[in-house]
Design an enzyme around this catalytic site. Structure first.
Site, PDB file in Angstrom:
ATOM      1  N   GLY A  30       0.833  -1.205   0.000  1.00 48.02           N
ATOM      2  CA  GLY A  30       0.000   0.000   0.000  1.00 48.02           C
ATOM      3  C   GLY A  30       0.861   1.245   0.000  1.00 48.02           C
ATOM      4  N   GLY A  32       0.829   5.717   0.657  1.00 49.43           N
ATOM      5  CA  GLY A  32       0.116   6.890   1.151  1.00 49.43           C
ATOM      6  C   GLY A  32       1.006   8.096   0.991  1.00 49.43           C
ATOM      7  N   SER A  33       0.560   9.210   1.551  1.00 52.21           N
ATOM      8  CA  SER A  33       1.351  10.433   1.418  1.00 52.21           C
ATOM      9  C   SER A  33       2.664  10.324   2.197  1.00 52.21           C
ATOM     10  CB  SER A  33       0.536  11.613   1.926  1.00 52.21           C
ATOM     11  OG  SER A  33       0.012  11.303   3.190  1.00 52.21           O
ATOM     12  N   GLY A  35       4.551   7.488   2.595  1.00 54.49           N
ATOM     13  CA  GLY A  35       5.506   6.518   2.076  1.00 54.49           C
ATOM     14  C   GLY A  35       4.786   5.266   1.631  1.00 54.49           C
ATOM     15  N   VAL A  37       4.068   0.805   2.269  1.00 56.25           N
ATOM     16  CA  VAL A  37       4.122  -0.349   3.159  1.00 56.25           C
ATOM     17  C   VAL A  37       4.488  -1.585   2.341  1.00 56.25           C
ATOM     18  CG1 VAL A  37       2.864  -1.793   4.802  1.00 56.25           C
ATOM     19  CG2 VAL A  37       2.366   0.651   4.670  1.00 56.25           C
ATOM     20  N   ASP A 149      -7.242   8.586  12.774  1.00 58.72           N
ATOM     21  CA  ASP A 149      -7.512   8.276  11.366  1.00 58.72           C
ATOM     22  C   ASP A 149      -8.172   6.903  11.229  1.00 58.72           C
ATOM     23  OD1 ASP A 149      -7.543   8.981   8.680  1.00 58.72           O
ATOM     24  OD2 ASP A 149      -5.541   8.184   8.285  1.00 58.72           O
TER      25      ASP A 149
HETATM   26  N1  ADE Z   1      -0.984  -3.005   5.035  1.00 60.81           N
HETATM   27  C1  ADE Z   1      -0.604  -1.992   5.816  1.00 60.81           C
HETATM   28  N2  ADE Z   1      -0.079  -2.448   6.953  1.00 60.81           N
HETATM   29  C2  ADE Z   1      -0.124  -3.795   6.901  1.00 60.81           C
HETATM   30  C3  ADE Z   1       0.231  -4.835   7.780  1.00 60.81           C
HETATM   31  N3  ADE Z   1       0.771  -4.556   8.974  1.00 60.81           N
HETATM   32  N4  ADE Z   1      -0.009  -6.113   7.416  1.00 60.81           N
HETATM   33  C4  ADE Z   1      -0.570  -6.362   6.225  1.00 60.81           C
HETATM   34  N5  ADE Z   1      -0.933  -5.440   5.357  1.00 60.81           N
HETATM   35  C5  ADE Z   1      -0.715  -4.159   5.681  1.00 60.81           C
END
Ligand code: ADE
Length: 285
Positions: A30, A32-33, A35, A37, A149
């Site tokens: 994923g 976001g603003s 950075g 993940v 959030d």
């Molecule tokens: N997406 C964002 N954080 C996560 C996480 N800790 N485990 C799995 N997907 C994620």
């Protein structure tokens, strides 16, 4: 500050990457603003790693302080933070527990892969778990943690979709203004946050009410507005509008559920229930 928090302050959590030679970043899960993940492995275990865009020297103070505090969080419905480090490019990495069933947002809106059917009792179980997790954060000593959030993007599922875990909590204070500009976040903001940017435990309660409505109604908050630009939604929230309670229907205890949701949306924050009370209500629903 208590003796205990002094002890945790001294624990070094900012480590050079070479101290974790076996941390391997995989695919991006994923963005976001702040950075991105990543899926990652550390000592053979699955972990998630959040990597900030900005360089460590500019922004680490706030993150370091926050992660040190949050690494004490120990609750089954909250994603655990294992530590932070700095990579070769000077970017801050935050290593955390991995949740393998994706986010609640994906569950609700992503029709791609096969997911278990929506079951009313499961949805209520998730909301009970969410309430317990937030209540725990609010009760932390010496200062309570306000999530700021809460939304289905930040709620992760694991354990064969049976367990919900809160992620991205305590949205680092310094980044709060960046976060609120995110599209989609507007719908979950309490009126006092919209009008005066005051976040309290009770603004989390308001957001919890929106998520509870969303999960039970299975509709996007404010879907009924023609103009769903963030500023238009913020305007509606600012004048006291909220999602339509009647969209929660066909449940055995629908009256109680609507009452609980409505109590989260009381304009005066002090009059909203505590997360602790909400958790005990939902245990009985
Ligand atoms: N997406 C964002 N954080 C996560 C996480 N800790 N485990 C799995 N997907 C994620």
């Amino acid at each position: 500050y208590t003796q205990e928090s002094k002890a945790t302050e001294e624990k070094p959590i900012f480590k050079a990457l070479k101290e974790y030679p076996d941390l391997k970043l995989g695919e991006v899960m994923g963005q976001g603003s702040f950075g991105a993940v990543y899926k990652a492995t550390l000592r053979g275990a699955q972990v998630a790693v959040k990597r900030y865009f900005f360089n460590n020297t500019q922004g680490n103070q706030g993150i370091e302080r926050e992660v040190r505090y949050l690494s004490r969080v120990n609750h089954e419905n909250i994603i655990k933070l294992y530590g932070t480090m700095v990579d070769e490019e000077g970017k801050t990495l935050v290593v955390m527990e991995y949740a393998d069933c994706g986010s609640l947002h994906n569950y609700l809106y992503d029709n791609g892969e096969q997911k278990p059917n929506y079951i009313y009792t499961l949805a209520l179980k998730w909301m009970h778990q969410l309430a317990k997790g937030i209540a725990y954060l609010h009760a932390m000593k010496p200062r309570s943690v306000i999530h700021r959030d809460l939304k289905p993007h930040n709620l992760l599922l694991t354990n064969g979709y049976r367990t919900l875990k809160i992620a991205d909590f305590g949205t680092v204070t310094e980044l709060a203004t960046v976060m609120t500009s995110n599209v989609g976040t507007a719908s979950y903001m309490a009126p006092e946050v919209v009008c005066s940017k005051v976040y309290t435990e009770k603004s989390d309660v308001f957001s919890f009410g929106i998520v509870l409505w969303e999960v039970l109604a299975r509709k996007r908050p404010f879907y009924h507005l023609q103009n769903r630009e963030p500023f238009a939604i913020l305007y509606q929230i600012g004048i006291g509008k909220h999602p339509i309670l009647e969209d929660v229907k066909n449940y055995p205890n629908v009256k109680l559920l609507r009452y609980v949701i409505r109590s989260c949306w009381i304009i005066e924050p002090k009059e909203r229930p505590t997360m602790e009370l909400l958790a005990s209500c939902l245990a009985d629903c």
